[in-house]
Design a protein around this motif. Structure first.
Motif, PDB file in Angstrom:
ATOM      1  N   THR A  48       3.921   2.894  -9.076  1.00 29.46           N
ATOM      2  CA  THR A  48       4.014   2.020  -7.904  1.00 29.46           C
ATOM      3  C   THR A  48       4.733   0.699  -8.186  1.00 29.46           C
ATOM      4  O   THR A  48       4.758  -0.182  -7.346  1.00 29.46           O
ATOM      5  N   PHE A  74      -2.838   3.955  -4.416  1.00 31.22           N
ATOM      6  CA  PHE A  74      -2.208   5.260  -4.655  1.00 31.22           C
ATOM      7  C   PHE A  74      -2.757   5.899  -5.918  1.00 31.22           C
ATOM      8  O   PHE A  74      -2.954   7.116  -5.983  1.00 31.22           O
ATOM      9  N   LYS A 130       6.186   3.897   0.663  1.00 31.64           N
ATOM     10  CA  LYS A 130       7.029   4.980   1.177  1.00 31.64           C
ATOM     11  C   LYS A 130       8.117   4.428   2.097  1.00 31.64           C
ATOM     12  O   LYS A 130       9.281   4.865   2.040  1.00 31.64           O
ATOM     13  N   LYS A 131       7.745   3.474   2.935  1.00 26.41           N
ATOM     14  CA  LYS A 131       8.724   2.857   3.832  1.00 26.41           C
ATOM     15  C   LYS A 131       9.789   2.122   3.030  1.00 26.41           C
ATOM     16  O   LYS A 131      10.982   2.155   3.367  1.00 26.41           O
ATOM     17  N   TRP A 132       9.369   1.461   1.954  1.00 27.76           N
ATOM     18  CA  TRP A 132      10.302   0.739   1.084  1.00 27.76           C
ATOM     19  C   TRP A 132      11.319   1.711   0.466  1.00 27.76           C
ATOM     20  O   TRP A 132      12.521   1.456   0.451  1.00 27.76           O
ATOM     21  N   GLU A 181       6.879  11.501  -2.112  1.00 25.40           N
ATOM     22  CA  GLU A 181       5.554  11.666  -2.731  1.00 25.40           C
ATOM     23  C   GLU A 181       5.699  11.951  -4.221  1.00 25.40           C
ATOM     24  O   GLU A 181       4.985  11.372  -5.052  1.00 25.40           O
ATOM     25  N   ASN A 200       0.845  -1.194   0.000  1.00 28.17           N
ATOM     26  CA  ASN A 200       0.000   0.000   0.000  1.00 28.17           C
ATOM     27  C   ASN A 200       0.886   1.252   0.000  1.00 28.17           C
ATOM     28  O   ASN A 200       2.117   1.161   0.008  1.00 28.17           O
ATOM     29  N   GLU A 201       0.258   2.416   0.026  1.00 31.04           N
ATOM     30  CA  GLU A 201       1.026   3.663  -0.096  1.00 31.04           C
ATOM     31  C   GLU A 201       2.060   3.818   1.014  1.00 31.04           C
ATOM     32  O   GLU A 201       3.226   4.150   0.759  1.00 31.04           O
ATOM     33  N   GLN A 202       1.655   3.576   2.264  1.00 34.08           N
ATOM     34  CA  GLN A 202       2.584   3.743   3.377  1.00 34.08           C
ATOM     35  C   GLN A 202       3.733   2.743   3.299  1.00 34.08           C
ATOM     36  O   GLN A 202       4.894   3.072   3.608  1.00 34.08           O
ATOM     37  N   GLU A 203       3.425   1.517   2.883  1.00 33.88           N
ATOM     38  CA  GLU A 203       4.470   0.501   2.745  1.00 33.88           C
ATOM     39  C   GLU A 203       5.435   0.849   1.614  1.00 33.88           C
ATOM     40  O   GLU A 203       6.641   0.610   1.712  1.00 33.88           O
ATOM     41  N   ASN A 234       9.986  13.754   2.710  1.00 33.32           N
ATOM     42  CA  ASN A 234       8.636  13.239   2.443  1.00 33.32           C
ATOM     43  C   ASN A 234       8.096  13.768   1.126  1.00 33.32           C
ATOM     44  O   ASN A 234       7.426  13.044   0.372  1.00 33.32           O
ATOM     45  N   LYS A 238      -6.044   7.374  -5.027  1.00 29.01           N
ATOM     46  CA  LYS A 238      -5.849   8.633  -4.303  1.00 29.01           C
ATOM     47  C   LYS A 238      -5.604   9.794  -5.279  1.00 29.01           C
ATOM     48  O   LYS A 238      -6.196  10.872  -5.149  1.00 29.01           O
TER      49      LYS A 238
END
Length: 341
Positions: free
Chosen positions: A182, A289, A154-156, A174, A149-152, A170, A292
């Motif tokens: 993605t 994403f 970003k963490k990656w 984005e 997902n989006e948060q994962e 950040n 969104k």
């Protein structure tokens, strides 16, 4: 997942691995790491095997796994498409394939100590009701290759940058997702490239991402739509002319523009019905994403405007197939019409 990769790189191997899920990047990367670390190049010809379980019965592959390695310490066996772990319907050729699964159950209880056997199941989920699935998940080192997902995501990105001793803001993360999409392989490659460029400063900022990120055709089309929304027709046309210079086919460009506006319409309509963004992503089978981003664009259109644009796109498609006018000109006129909508 990363801990599994570290163990492989440190030569700490399991006798049995189960890789399942739809995110092909994780599966390919795990296979690559196993190939590089379990065997040397000299051992590869003698001690590596790969089978498609839709074509080969499991008992033959187990015989291979139980054969002592030749001129080496280990055997590595890849077993693709274990359809018997799922509730999915098999292909015709697989339906004729009979597997002696009792032999597999026996092997899982006492695997050959010199073999690394890898089940590669490119399926969304396994059938957890099956005894064999439960046993395999209990005995194997399991890697679920699920879409992030989006948060994962970003963490990656942060993890890849950190691995290169680089910080990333950040805003830059984005922007990278907007420009590169993605796809994990592309994102990883882009972060590696940006990290190399930022090696002197140790930081990746938005400007750097905008300057250096390779854009896919889909992302360029998203940018065209975004410029149209912001009434920046000159920028939209510049991106379009750049695509033509890159020899992109006008009919392909039109198809992706139409796909983007259909997505915007679907997101707007489902939001009106009370669906949340994760539900919409599941219903129309696109990454959350993208939903969104489409939701942000949908706010600038009424339902009537979107229907009119979809009609314009249909007319444009018809003209491309029937008119003698140059296809490049047809899309150019379309962009001006969208600008005025």
């Amino acid at each position: 997942m990363i801990s599994i990769w570290k163990d492989i790189e440190n030569k700490k191997f399991s006798n049995i691995y189960l890789l399942f899920g739809k995110e092909s990047f994780f599966i390919k990367e795990t296979k690559r790491k196993l190939l590089e670390n379990v065997l040397t190049e000299e051992e590869m010809d003698f001690n590596f095997s790969s089978y498609d379980l839709e074509e080969t019965p499991i008992e033959l592959t187990l015989e291979d796994a139980e054969t002592l390695p030749f001129l080496g310490e280990r055997r590595l066996v890849f077993l693709h498409n274990p359809i018997f772990l799922t509730a999915e319907k098999s292909k015709d050729k697989a339906e004729k394939m009979e597997h002696h699964l009792k032999k597999l159950e026996k092997y899982l209880e006492e695997p050959a100590p010199f073999s690394v056997i890898v089940f590669i199941a490119p399926y969304e989920k396994l059938d957890e009701r099956k005894k064999l699935t439960k046993l395999l998940k209990k005995k194997a080192t399991v890697l679920e290759a699920k879409k992030l997902n989006e948060q994962e995501l970003k963490k990656w990105i942060v993890e890849i940058a950190k691995r290169n001793e680089i910080e990333m803001s950040n805003e830059a993360i984005e922007q990278l997702l907007i420009l590169a999409g993605t796809d994990l392989l592309q994102l990883t490659n882009e972060v590696e490239k940006l990290s190399l460029y930022a090696s002197n400063t140790g930081k990746i900022d938005v400007e750097m991402v905008q300057k250096l990120t390779s854009r896919s055709l889909e992302q360029d089309i998203f940018s065209i739509v975004d410029r149209i929304l912001k009434r920046k027709i000159d920028e939209a046309l510049r991106i379009y002319y750049d695509l033509l210079k890159q020899k992109e086919e006008p009919i392909k460009i039109l198809a992706i523009i139409a796909s983007q506006f259909r997505l915007i319409y679907q997101v707007k309509e489902l939001s009106r019905r009370g669906y949340g963004q994760p539900q919409i992503a599941g219903a129309i089978k696109v990454h959350p994403f993208r939903v969104k981003l489409a939701a942000g664009q949908a706010r600038d259109f009424s339902e009537q405007e979107l229907m009119r644009i979809i009609d314009l796109l249909a007319q444009c498609d018809y003209e491309m197939k029937t008119s003698s006018m140059k296809k490049e000109m047809i899309i150019e006129m379309l962009l001006f019409k969208l600008h005025r909508s």
